[in-house]
Design a protein around this motif. Structure first.
Motif, PDB file in Angstrom:
ATOM      1  N   ALA A  31       0.779  -1.207  -0.088  1.00  0.00           N
ATOM      2  CA  ALA A  31       0.139  -0.021  -0.060  1.00  0.00           C
ATOM      3  C   ALA A  31       0.948   1.548  -0.179  1.00  0.00           C
ATOM      4  O   ALA A  31       0.711   2.167  -0.655  1.00  0.00           O
ATOM      5  N   VAL A  32       1.981   1.195   0.837  1.00  0.00           N
ATOM      6  CA  VAL A  32       3.060   2.177   0.647  1.00  0.00           C
ATOM      7  C   VAL A  32       3.988   2.564  -0.484  1.00  0.00           C
ATOM      8  O   VAL A  32       3.978   3.352  -0.921  1.00  0.00           O
ATOM      9  N   THR A  33       4.613   1.300  -0.868  1.00  0.00           N
ATOM     10  CA  THR A  33       5.318   1.481  -1.886  1.00  0.00           C
ATOM     11  C   THR A  33       4.921   1.389  -3.432  1.00  0.00           C
ATOM     12  O   THR A  33       5.589   1.478  -4.355  1.00  0.00           O
ATOM     13  N   SER A  34       3.587   1.047  -3.571  1.00  0.00           N
ATOM     14  CA  SER A  34       3.004   0.995  -4.813  1.00  0.00           C
ATOM     15  C   SER A  34       1.476   1.192  -4.855  1.00  0.00           C
ATOM     16  O   SER A  34       1.337   2.131  -5.874  1.00  0.00           O
ATOM     17  N   HIS A  35       0.613   0.814  -4.220  1.00  0.00           N
ATOM     18  CA  HIS A  35      -0.779   1.195  -4.481  1.00  0.00           C
ATOM     19  C   HIS A  35      -1.059   2.502  -4.293  1.00  0.00           C
ATOM     20  O   HIS A  35      -1.742   3.190  -5.237  1.00  0.00           O
ATOM     21  N   THR A  36      -0.624   3.128  -3.167  1.00  0.00           N
ATOM     22  CA  THR A  36      -1.076   4.712  -2.812  1.00  0.00           C
ATOM     23  C   THR A  36      -0.443   5.481  -3.937  1.00  0.00           C
ATOM     24  O   THR A  36      -0.957   6.192  -4.656  1.00  0.00           O
ATOM     25  N   PRO A  37       0.985   5.161  -4.112  1.00  0.00           N
ATOM     26  CA  PRO A  37       1.564   6.208  -5.278  1.00  0.00           C
ATOM     27  C   PRO A  37       0.825   5.882  -6.371  1.00  0.00           C
ATOM     28  O   PRO A  37       0.770   6.927  -7.441  1.00  0.00           O
ATOM     29  N   HIS A  38       0.520   4.889  -6.983  1.00  0.00           N
ATOM     30  CA  HIS A  38      -0.338   4.568  -8.093  1.00  0.00           C
ATOM     31  C   HIS A  38      -1.460   5.439  -8.294  1.00  0.00           C
ATOM     32  O   HIS A  38      -2.063   6.179  -9.363  1.00  0.00           O
ATOM     33  N   LEU A  39      -2.418   5.375  -6.991  1.00  0.00           N
ATOM     34  CA  LEU A  39      -3.580   6.168  -6.975  1.00  0.00           C
ATOM     35  C   LEU A  39      -3.385   7.618  -7.192  1.00  0.00           C
ATOM     36  O   LEU A  39      -4.251   8.390  -7.765  1.00  0.00           O
ATOM     37  N   ILE A  40      -2.329   8.151  -6.498  1.00  0.00           N
ATOM     38  CA  ILE A  40      -1.936   9.678  -6.519  1.00  0.00           C
ATOM     39  C   ILE A  40      -1.665  10.104  -8.060  1.00  0.00           C
ATOM     40  O   ILE A  40      -1.868  10.969  -8.248  1.00  0.00           O
ATOM     41  N   ALA A  41      -0.881   9.016  -8.655  1.00  0.00           N
ATOM     42  CA  ALA A  41      -0.379   9.303  -9.964  1.00  0.00           C
ATOM     43  C   ALA A  41      -1.664   9.739 -10.728  1.00  0.00           C
ATOM     44  O   ALA A  41      -1.718  10.438 -11.830  1.00  0.00           O
ATOM     45  N   TYR A  42      -2.505   8.655 -10.786  1.00  0.00           N
ATOM     46  CA  TYR A  42      -3.633   8.554 -11.598  1.00  0.00           C
ATOM     47  C   TYR A  42      -4.675   9.863 -11.582  1.00  0.00           C
ATOM     48  O   TYR A  42      -5.078  10.444 -12.348  1.00  0.00           O
ATOM     49  N   THR A  43      -4.555  10.168 -10.227  1.00  0.00           N
ATOM     50  CA  THR A  43      -5.282  11.529  -9.540  1.00  0.00           C
ATOM     51  C   THR A  43      -4.865  12.686 -10.259  1.00  0.00           C
ATOM     52  O   THR A  43      -5.418  13.596 -10.820  1.00  0.00           O
ATOM     53  N   MET A  44      -3.433  12.613 -10.050  1.00  0.00           N
ATOM     54  CA  MET A  44      -2.880  13.933 -10.761  1.00  0.00           C
ATOM     55  C   MET A  44      -3.023  14.116 -12.176  1.00  0.00           C
ATOM     56  O   MET A  44      -3.520  15.193 -12.718  1.00  0.00           O
ATOM     57  N   VAL A  45      -2.787  13.042 -12.734  1.00  0.00           N
ATOM     58  CA  VAL A  45      -3.053  12.993 -14.252  1.00  0.00           C
ATOM     59  C   VAL A  45      -4.452  13.548 -14.649  1.00  0.00           C
ATOM     60  O   VAL A  45      -4.750  14.321 -15.628  1.00  0.00           O
ATOM     61  N   LEU A 104      -4.033  22.129  -5.783  1.00  0.00           N
ATOM     62  CA  LEU A 104      -4.214  21.256  -4.863  1.00  0.00           C
ATOM     63  C   LEU A 104      -5.527  21.082  -4.222  1.00  0.00           C
ATOM     64  O   LEU A 104      -5.954  19.787  -4.019  1.00  0.00           O
ATOM     65  N   GLY A 105      -6.293  22.082  -4.602  1.00  0.00           N
ATOM     66  CA  GLY A 105      -7.882  21.887  -4.107  1.00  0.00           C
ATOM     67  C   GLY A 105      -8.421  20.865  -5.039  1.00  0.00           C
ATOM     68  O   GLY A 105      -9.074  19.948  -4.734  1.00  0.00           O
ATOM     69  N   ARG A 106      -8.271  21.073  -6.576  1.00  0.00           N
ATOM     70  CA  ARG A 106      -8.775  19.987  -7.437  1.00  0.00           C
ATOM     71  C   ARG A 106      -8.103  18.632  -7.135  1.00  0.00           C
ATOM     72  O   ARG A 106      -9.108  17.741  -7.248  1.00  0.00           O
ATOM     73  N   PHE A 107      -6.904  18.638  -6.789  1.00  0.00           N
ATOM     74  CA  PHE A 107      -6.466  17.262  -6.704  1.00  0.00           C
ATOM     75  C   PHE A 107      -6.990  16.597  -5.265  1.00  0.00           C
ATOM     76  O   PHE A 107      -7.428  15.404  -5.637  1.00  0.00           O
ATOM     77  N   THR A 108      -7.262  17.394  -4.185  1.00  0.00           N
ATOM     78  CA  THR A 108      -8.044  16.524  -3.163  1.00  0.00           C
ATOM     79  C   THR A 108      -9.339  16.072  -3.420  1.00  0.00           C
ATOM     80  O   THR A 108      -9.702  15.176  -2.964  1.00  0.00           O
ATOM     81  N   GLU A 109      -9.959  17.093  -4.150  1.00  0.00           N
ATOM     82  CA  GLU A 109     -11.284  16.827  -4.563  1.00  0.00           C
ATOM     83  C   GLU A 109     -11.517  15.422  -5.381  1.00  0.00           C
ATOM     84  O   GLU A 109     -12.193  14.572  -5.178  1.00  0.00           O
ATOM     85  N   GLU A 110     -10.642  15.389  -6.370  1.00  0.00           N
ATOM     86  CA  GLU A 110     -10.808  14.208  -7.087  1.00  0.00           C
ATOM     87  C   GLU A 110     -10.189  13.059  -6.336  1.00  0.00           C
ATOM     88  O   GLU A 110     -10.563  11.748  -6.487  1.00  0.00           O
ATOM     89  N   LEU A 111      -9.143  13.019  -5.415  1.00  0.00           N
ATOM     90  CA  LEU A 111      -8.551  12.140  -4.526  1.00  0.00           C
ATOM     91  C   LEU A 111      -9.868  11.570  -3.713  1.00  0.00           C
ATOM     92  O   LEU A 111      -9.750  10.469  -3.574  1.00  0.00           O
ATOM     93  N   PHE A 112     -10.541  12.392  -3.080  1.00  0.00           N
ATOM     94  CA  PHE A 112     -11.617  12.042  -2.399  1.00  0.00           C
ATOM     95  C   PHE A 112     -12.597  11.276  -3.054  1.00  0.00           C
ATOM     96  O   PHE A 112     -13.318  10.262  -2.614  1.00  0.00           O
ATOM     97  N   ALA A 113     -13.095  11.529  -4.514  1.00  0.00           N
ATOM     98  CA  ALA A 113     -13.891  10.653  -5.234  1.00  0.00           C
ATOM     99  C   ALA A 113     -13.303   9.329  -5.414  1.00  0.00           C
ATOM    100  O   ALA A 113     -14.065   8.362  -5.304  1.00  0.00           O
ATOM    101  N   LEU A 114     -12.127   9.188  -5.659  1.00  0.00           N
ATOM    102  CA  LEU A 114     -11.472   8.012  -5.959  1.00  0.00           C
ATOM    103  C   LEU A 114     -11.374   7.130  -4.647  1.00  0.00           C
ATOM    104  O   LEU A 114     -11.883   5.958  -4.668  1.00  0.00           O
TER     105      LEU A 114
END
Ligand SMILES: NC(=O)c1ccc[n+]([C@@H]2O[C@H](COP(=O)([O-])OP(=O)(O)OC[C@H]3O[C@@H](n4cnc5c(N)ncnc54)[C@H](OP(=O)(O)O)[C@@H]3O)[C@@H](O)[C@H]2O)c1
Ligand SMILES: NC(=O)c1ccc[n+]([C@@H]2O[C@H](COP(=O)([O-])OP(=O)(O)OC[C@H]3O[C@@H](n4cnc5c(N)ncnc54)[C@H](OP(=O)(O)O)[C@@H]3O)[C@@H](O)[C@H]2O)c1
Lengths: 305, 305
Positions: A185-199, B250-260
């Motif tokens: 969850a630390v080394t892979s899963h959360t980083p992937h979710l965050i990268a998907y979110t940012m993109v 960052l605001g947009r990012f956390t919004e999307e992250l919460f949805a995921l």
């Protein structure tokens, strides 16, 4: 090296299974390699590449007579495949998997494993953003870790599978399923979710166009897009199956992010500087451990010192 | 190519200034290159590497007689340096900077620019996680974008600086300062903050050790550590100086992250799969635009198809 298994069945013929086939061949580690995948298209592509000695249409056929069976399919379908192949598994055979989540895969697979078959779950920590039968290569596992799960595994099958992974170039570590899921969850899963979110956020802005995001990606964003180009089915299954650990780490992440956000808002430069300094030690450790090169990456496929 | 400037003064001798010196030499673009940096240590290292024709102790000395002056220091000190050098700038000279934030740098620098000196702010979108006088290399800007800001720039100095950047290998685009800061908040500043945060979280867990994080980093985390190994002073200054745009993204990012996060909690696989599919198009665009290679990265310094 002498042969460790005489017949290996690969269920799934994507990045991981394909790389395993090539790495097993490279090391002369096994006798016959039999493979299968869901679609005729993938089976044909794997056959064209010569990944296996034999490609068959169904998992049931593939596992018949095999002394090692590898489930190399998305985490969410492991259970149904185990159910289908259970009656065909040879007594004394070892069943393993390469899924990125372990607790839920074990819960889904274990009930279908007949007496006399040894189930040793595994997870090679190696991958790229590519998938499919053309993505694999023999060196994928070289110097990477492969985690094997010992919650219920017997010593001899575990030792034998360890030798196979070491023969494919990996370093093997043994741990229990829950710890595995927390570490990943630390080394892979959360980083992937965050990268998907940012993109996803970048893709969704009206005041900054996609073409600007693409042109100016070299400034940092580019690395996120590589991670976020990974297979959607695989990653959907990972998050659905490692829910608790991922949500726990995500909670920690948003907590820290809010603290940094507050520091930016308040102009607290010391907080930011301290935080950004602390994170450098981990990078040094990764380079010393041989898990990345020290060459500066600038997206041209080769580093430059 | 004929000489575009006869004497260039580099204030700061780190990754960017060093790469500019090497790229200007490679192209035979300028006459003399004079450099300075804050510490004697950096000045000596730059001299040992032969980065400049002359290294001097102060910005005031460096700019005297220069027809191009480049501020290549952290964003937070640009104002005080501009104040110090203002009286020494030659009439007709061009003053530029390479700071990662533009609006605040322009506000800090512009008041100190004397009449007859042309201020053309700039920002090359190229970098690595390295810093200091030994980090630069001549190819850094090849095929990368350099953004020049035209809010107040006159046509001739802008065209001349454009030729210099093109001679160093870059593609030049012109935009206004506020748009620059918004674009960079997306493509660079927010991704860096997120990477720093994730690495900080990993470093801070009690149930997963640092040595586990390091060993098992190849599963995705590794790319975050590369970004989070960047210079703390540079990045502190970036966030303090591009506060509004960064906080907005960052605001947009956390919004999307919460949805995921909600989709994971509820087991909504379709939402996850759709989101993860959508983000792939941006990756394709980046590769087509030549801003990354298509070689799968697996941390060994060279890609493998
Ligand atoms: N990629 C990584 O970075 C990585 C790293 C470590 C572990 N893993 C794990 O390894 C496993 C495989 O990942 P991968 O990257 O190799 O995926 P992949 O390249 O997408 O390949 C998946 C394979 O599974 C087959 N498959 C899917 N459903 C099936 C079914 N019902 N019956 C038979 N075959 C089926 C697919 O066949 P079709 O092509 O015909 O659909 C395909 O050949 C996953 O559990 C993943 O979590 C992945
Ligand atoms: N790195 C990137 O990826 C990147 C990309 C594009 C733009 N930029 C921007 O480029 C600028 C420079 O970044 P960099 O990566 O080249 O940084 P760097 O490698 O850390 O170099 C910074 C240089 O500035 C000098 N300096 C600092 N304070 C000074 C002062 N008061 N007077 C004179 N010199 C001073 C430093 O000297 P000492 O060594 O003696 O302290 C050092 O030579 C920053 O504004 C940054 O935002 C960076």
């Amino acid at each position: 090296m002498s042969r460790i298994y005489s017949r290996v069945a690969l269920i799934g013929l994507g990045l991981i299974a394909g790389s395993m086939a090539l790495a097993m061949r490279r090391g002369g580690l096994v006798g016959e390699i039999v493979g299968t995948a869901k679609s005729a298209e993938t089976r044909e592509a794997a056959a064209a590449r010569g990944l296996c000695d034999r490609i068959v249409a169904t998992p049931e056929e593939a596992v018949t007579g095999a002394d090692l069976v590898v489930l190399a399919v998305p985490v969410g379908v492991m259970g149904e495949i185990a159910e289908a192949i259970g009656p065909y598994l040879a007594p004394g055979a070892t069943l393993t998997d390469v899924g990125s989540v372990k607790r839920s895969v074990m819960e889904a697979v274990a009930p279908h494993v007949p007496d006399g078959v040894h189930f040793v779950p595994g997870h090679p920590l190696a991958g790229t953003e590519r998938s499919g039968p053309d993505a694999g290569f023999a060196e994928l596992f070289d110097n990477r870790y492969c985690l094997l799960i010992d919650d219920a595994a017997e010593a001899e099958p575990l030792a034998r599978l360890t030798r196979l992974w070491e023969g494919m170039g990996a370093r093997v570590e043994v741990m229990d399923a829950d710890h595995h899921d927390r570490v990943l969850a630390v080394t892979s899963h959360t980083p992937h979710l965050i990268a998907y979110t940012m993109v996803g956020v970048a893709d969704d802005l009206s005041r900054v166009t996609d073409s600007e995001v693409i042109r100016y990606s070299a400034a940092g964003f580019r690395d996120f897009t590589r991670i976020a180009a990974s297979d959607p089915t695989m990653w959907r299954d990972v998050f659905l199956n490692n829910r608790d650990a991922t949500l726990e780490i995500l909670g920690r992440f948003t907590e820290e992010l809010f603290a940094l956000q507050r520091a930016i808002r308040k102009g607290d430069g010391d907080h930011l500087h301290d935080y950004f300094t602390r994170t450098r030690a981990i990078r040094r450790g990764i380079i010393e451990a041989g898990q990345d090169t020290n060459a500066a990456d600038f997206g041209r496929g080769s580093g430059k010192a």
